[in-house]
Design a protein around this motif. Structure first.
Motif, mmCIF file in Angstrom:
data_model
loop_
_atom_site.group_PDB
_atom_site.id
_atom_site.type_symbol
_atom_site.label_atom_id
_atom_site.label_comp_id
_atom_site.label_asym_id
_atom_site.label_seq_id
_atom_site.Cartn_x
_atom_site.Cartn_y
_atom_site.Cartn_z
ATOM 1 N N ALA A 70 0.830 -1.211 0.000
ATOM 2 C CA ALA A 70 0.000 0.000 0.000
ATOM 3 C C ALA A 70 0.866 1.263 0.000
ATOM 4 C CB ALA A 70 -0.925 0.004 1.210
ATOM 5 N N THR A 71 2.001 1.215 0.673
ATOM 6 C CA THR A 71 2.908 2.369 0.693
ATOM 7 C C THR A 71 3.443 2.651 -0.707
ATOM 8 O OG1 THR A 71 3.524 1.873 2.984
ATOM 9 C CG2 THR A 71 4.993 3.318 1.728
ATOM 10 N N GLY A 72 3.804 1.591 -1.432
ATOM 11 C CA GLY A 72 4.256 1.784 -2.803
ATOM 12 C C GLY A 72 3.175 2.379 -3.679
ATOM 13 N N ALA A 73 1.934 1.921 -3.513
ATOM 14 C CA ALA A 73 0.825 2.468 -4.296
ATOM 15 C C ALA A 73 0.520 3.913 -3.897
ATOM 16 C CB ALA A 73 -0.421 1.595 -4.105
ATOM 17 N N PHE A 74 0.723 4.238 -2.618
ATOM 18 C CA PHE A 74 0.478 5.592 -2.115
ATOM 19 C C PHE A 74 1.384 6.599 -2.822
ATOM 20 C CE2 PHE A 74 0.809 8.376 1.930
ATOM 21 C CZ PHE A 74 -0.182 9.229 1.465
ATOM 22 N N GLY A 75 2.654 6.262 -2.981
ATOM 23 C CA GLY A 75 3.549 7.108 -3.759
ATOM 24 C C GLY A 75 4.031 8.366 -3.072
ATOM 25 N N ALA A 76 3.935 8.416 -1.749
ATOM 26 C CA ALA A 76 4.368 9.613 -1.020
ATOM 27 C C ALA A 76 5.876 9.576 -0.804
ATOM 28 C CB ALA A 76 3.650 9.694 0.321
ATOM 29 N N THR A 77 6.556 10.641 -1.189
ATOM 30 C CA THR A 77 8.022 10.646 -1.105
ATOM 31 C C THR A 77 8.526 10.717 0.331
ATOM 32 O OG1 THR A 77 8.030 13.056 -1.421
ATOM 33 C CG2 THR A 77 8.261 11.685 -3.375
ATOM 34 N N ASP A 78 7.674 11.151 1.266
ATOM 35 C CA ASP A 78 8.135 11.195 2.657
ATOM 36 C C ASP A 78 8.139 9.809 3.305
ATOM 37 O OD1 ASP A 78 5.440 10.742 3.023
ATOM 38 O OD2 ASP A 78 5.045 12.572 4.166
ATOM 39 N N THR A 79 7.761 8.770 2.563
ATOM 40 C CA THR A 79 7.834 7.400 3.090
ATOM 41 C C THR A 79 9.127 6.690 2.674
ATOM 42 O OG1 THR A 79 6.730 6.407 1.161
ATOM 43 C CG2 THR A 79 5.322 7.199 2.968
ATOM 44 N N LEU A 80 9.951 7.336 1.854
ATOM 45 C CA LEU A 80 11.114 6.649 1.291
ATOM 46 C C LEU A 80 12.129 6.235 2.356
ATOM 47 C CD1 LEU A 80 11.645 8.767 -1.949
ATOM 48 C CD2 LEU A 80 10.636 6.479 -1.751
ATOM 49 N N ASP A 81 12.411 7.114 3.303
ATOM 50 C CA ASP A 81 13.367 6.763 4.356
ATOM 51 C C ASP A 81 12.821 5.625 5.213
ATOM 52 O OD1 ASP A 81 15.323 8.712 3.663
ATOM 53 O OD2 ASP A 81 14.085 10.247 4.588
ATOM 54 N N TRP A 82 11.535 5.634 5.453
ATOM 55 C CA TRP A 82 10.894 4.554 6.209
ATOM 56 C C TRP A 82 11.008 3.228 5.442
ATOM 57 C CZ3 TRP A 82 6.431 1.659 5.057
ATOM 58 C CH2 TRP A 82 5.940 0.866 6.102
ATOM 59 N N LEU A 83 10.787 3.270 4.131
ATOM 60 C CA LEU A 83 10.921 2.062 3.327
ATOM 61 C C LEU A 83 12.350 1.531 3.363
ATOM 62 C CD1 LEU A 83 8.746 2.930 0.187
ATOM 63 C CD2 LEU A 83 8.312 1.097 1.831
ATOM 64 N N LEU A 84 13.325 2.422 3.356
ATOM 65 C CA LEU A 84 14.723 1.984 3.450
ATOM 66 C C LEU A 84 14.970 1.214 4.746
ATOM 67 C CD1 LEU A 84 16.457 5.202 2.085
ATOM 68 C CD2 LEU A 84 16.593 2.930 1.042
ATOM 69 N N ARG A 85 14.335 1.657 5.835
ATOM 70 C CA ARG A 85 14.506 0.947 7.112
ATOM 71 C C ARG A 85 13.828 -0.422 7.079
ATOM 72 N NH1 ARG A 85 13.503 6.234 8.923
ATOM 73 N NH2 ARG A 85 11.351 5.755 9.541
ATOM 74 N N GLN A 86 12.713 -0.535 6.358
ATOM 75 C CA GLN A 86 12.011 -1.823 6.278
ATOM 76 C C GLN A 86 12.845 -2.867 5.536
ATOM 77 O OE1 GLN A 86 9.248 -1.854 8.170
ATOM 78 N NE2 GLN A 86 9.839 0.303 8.392
ATOM 79 N N MET A 87 13.771 -2.410 4.716
ATOM 80 C CA MET A 87 14.607 -3.350 3.956
ATOM 81 C C MET A 87 15.565 -4.133 4.843
ATOM 82 S SD MET A 87 15.453 -0.992 0.627
ATOM 83 C CE MET A 87 14.169 0.090 -0.031
ATOM 84 N N ASP A 88 15.731 -3.718 6.090
ATOM 85 C CA ASP A 88 16.581 -4.463 7.019
ATOM 86 C C ASP A 88 15.891 -5.724 7.532
ATOM 87 O OD1 ASP A 88 18.677 -2.644 6.822
ATOM 88 O OD2 ASP A 88 17.846 -1.361 8.391
ATOM 89 N N GLU A 89 14.588 -5.804 7.346
ATOM 90 C CA GLU A 89 13.818 -6.973 7.779
ATOM 91 C C GLU A 89 13.717 -7.956 6.613
ATOM 92 O OE1 GLU A 89 11.942 -9.891 9.005
ATOM 93 O OE2 GLU A 89 12.221 -8.324 10.541
ATOM 94 N N PRO A 90 14.311 -9.143 6.728
ATOM 95 C CA PRO A 90 14.341 -10.074 5.589
ATOM 96 C C PRO A 90 12.968 -10.383 4.990
ATOM 97 C CG PRO A 90 15.843 -10.814 7.299
ATOM 98 C CD PRO A 90 15.081 -9.655 7.870
ATOM 99 N N LEU A 91 11.947 -10.522 5.822
ATOM 100 C CA LEU A 91 10.618 -10.844 5.304
ATOM 101 C C LEU A 91 10.051 -9.721 4.439
ATOM 102 C CD1 LEU A 91 8.787 -12.572 8.290
ATOM 103 C CD2 LEU A 91 9.656 -13.633 6.218
ATOM 104 N N LEU A 92 10.471 -8.491 4.698
ATOM 105 C CA LEU A 92 9.906 -7.333 4.001
ATOM 106 C C LEU A 92 10.870 -6.698 3.017
ATOM 107 C CD1 LEU A 92 8.161 -5.581 7.043
ATOM 108 C CD2 LEU A 92 7.139 -7.147 5.394
ATOM 109 N N SER A 93 12.109 -7.148 2.998
ATOM 110 C CA SER A 93 13.152 -6.450 2.249
ATOM 111 C C SER A 93 12.817 -6.297 0.769
ATOM 112 C CB SER A 93 14.484 -7.189 2.403
ATOM 113 O OG SER A 93 15.511 -6.496 1.729
#
Length: 400
Positions: A248-271
């Motif tokens: 849903a975050t990807g579909a939302f397309g808000a640029t202020d979520t990019l740093d948050w998405l980078l942090r989610q990449m540390d979680e193997p299930l969500l990377s």
């Protein structure tokens, strides 16, 4: 091969050229078997006896449609072919046939007494974007819930906004599958009162992955900013729905979520899904821009992914992002991603225009662009990212 095409139509890293190659190979295979008439059917049924899978059912039914001129499904194919578990293969096989071979059957099936035949006719209409006109409304309340659900989906695929009031009313049904199809279709056709709230409440840990993904892709396009962020937060609050919060975050397309998405990449299930969401917003290309990990880790055990063949396929085809490389990539590109504006593939979402192939190269991105365009024009057909691929002088295009 038919199964590869089916998965590739929604898959990451699949382009029109790869689908065209698969479709040409499948066409050649089928043509050779069709020439054998009943011998080809017998060979396909022998293969089906070994494995009742999508590809085997697709091939057997397609050959039966060519070899046997009947209209009754029972006269066309044996019971082992006519499986509700593989009904999507039956619809795809019928859509693959030439229209002149199917015209009379379609007329008989769309309003006939056999629920499976009616479902197949609706699916062919959806795959080819053919409007059955007056036949469609009565089928929204068909006695067989599977037929009713396919009719609801078709209404959205065809842009039948005239059926929105019926769908909104049907979204109150206690049947969760019918409620999903009615709400999803009504939302795509422009309802912004009842459908979004119903869809938002539908995604739970028990929701089938296909439905959960479809809700996650659509909700951010029909909710306002505040409601979208609240919906994403709710999804992220449960480990079993986190994947859909990232989608849903990807579909939302808000640029202020990019740093948050980078942090989610540390979680193997969500990377990987977080990397896909990052790329959906920014237009970054993990492989082409060398932004993936140098060594891919082993796949983590994810029951959400394992329960769905499409999610398993998507996850297997996605690259593992390297957060450090993406941080360096983002630094010079951030200024072109305006805050407060939704973005898709690095472009302001409001600038996207049809056809979908001009904006998106890969199938999963074309799917996103199609939904983006459809929510702006509810009375127009949903752009068909699953249509057959044809080669034209200037490149590849869609046939349907």
């Amino acid at each position: 091969m038919a199964s590869q095409i089916r998965l590739g139509q929604d898959g990451p890293n699949f382009r029109l050229v790869e689908l065209f190659d698969l479709e040409c190979r499948l066409a050649g295979h089928l043509d050779a078997l069709v020439m054998g008439r009943e011998a080809g059917v017998d060979l396909a049924l022998e293969t089906l006896a070994v494995a009742v899978e999508y590809g085997e059912v697709f091939t057997a039914f397609h050959l039966c449609l060519h070899a046997r001129p009947d209209s009754s499904l029972a006269s066309i194919a044996p019971p082992e072919v006519l499986s509700w578990d593989q009904v999507a293969a039956l619809g795809a096989a019928a859509a693959w046939c030439a229209p002149e071979l199917m015209a009379k059957r379609m007329r008989d099936w769309i309003g006939g007494p056999d629920p499976m035949a009616t479902w197949i006719a609706l699916d062919v209409c959806g795959l080819r974007r053919v409007d059955p006109k007056g036949h469609l409304k009565p089928l929204l309340s068909h006695r067989d819930a599977r037929v009713a659900g396919r009719a609801m989906q078709l209404a959205a695929e065809l842009g039948r906004a005239d059926l929105t009031p019926d769908l909104v009313q049907m979204a109150e049904t206690p049947d969760p599958t019918l409620r999903f199809w009615a709400a999803w279709s009504a939302a795509l056709l422009g309802d912004r009162r009842a459908a979004p709230a119903i869809l938002g409440a539908l995604v739970t840990p028990a929701t089938p992955a296909r439905q959960a993904r479809m809700v996650a892709e659509l909700l951010p396009l029909i909710l306002d900013d505040r409601a979208t962020r609240a919906a994403i937060a709710r999804l992220m609050a449960d480990r079993h729905t986190e994947r859909w919060g990232i989608v849903a975050t990807g579909a939302f397309g808000a640029t202020d979520t990019l740093d948050w998405l980078l942090r989610q990449m540390d979680e193997p299930l969500l990377s990987r899904v977080a990397g896909a969401a990052f790329c959906r917003i920014t237009g970054a290309r993990l492989s082409a821009d060398s932004l993936e990990l140098a060594e891919f880790p082993d796949d983590p055990e994810d029951p959400v992914v394992a329960a769905c063949p499409l999610e398993s396929f998507m996850e297997a085809k996605l690259y593992w992002p390297d957060p450090e490389k993406l941080i360096h990539w983002l630094a010079p590109h951030r200024r072109s991603l305006a805050t407060g504006t939704r973005h898709i593939l690095g472009l302001p979402a409001w600038t996207i225009q049809p056809p979908i192939e001009t904006t998106a190269t890969y199938q999963m991105d074309q799917r996103a662009v199609a939904l983006e365009l459809a929510t702006r024009a509810p009375d127009a057909p949903l752009p068909n990212w699953r249509g057959a691929v044809v080669l034209q002088p200037r490149g590849f295009a869609r046939k349907w």
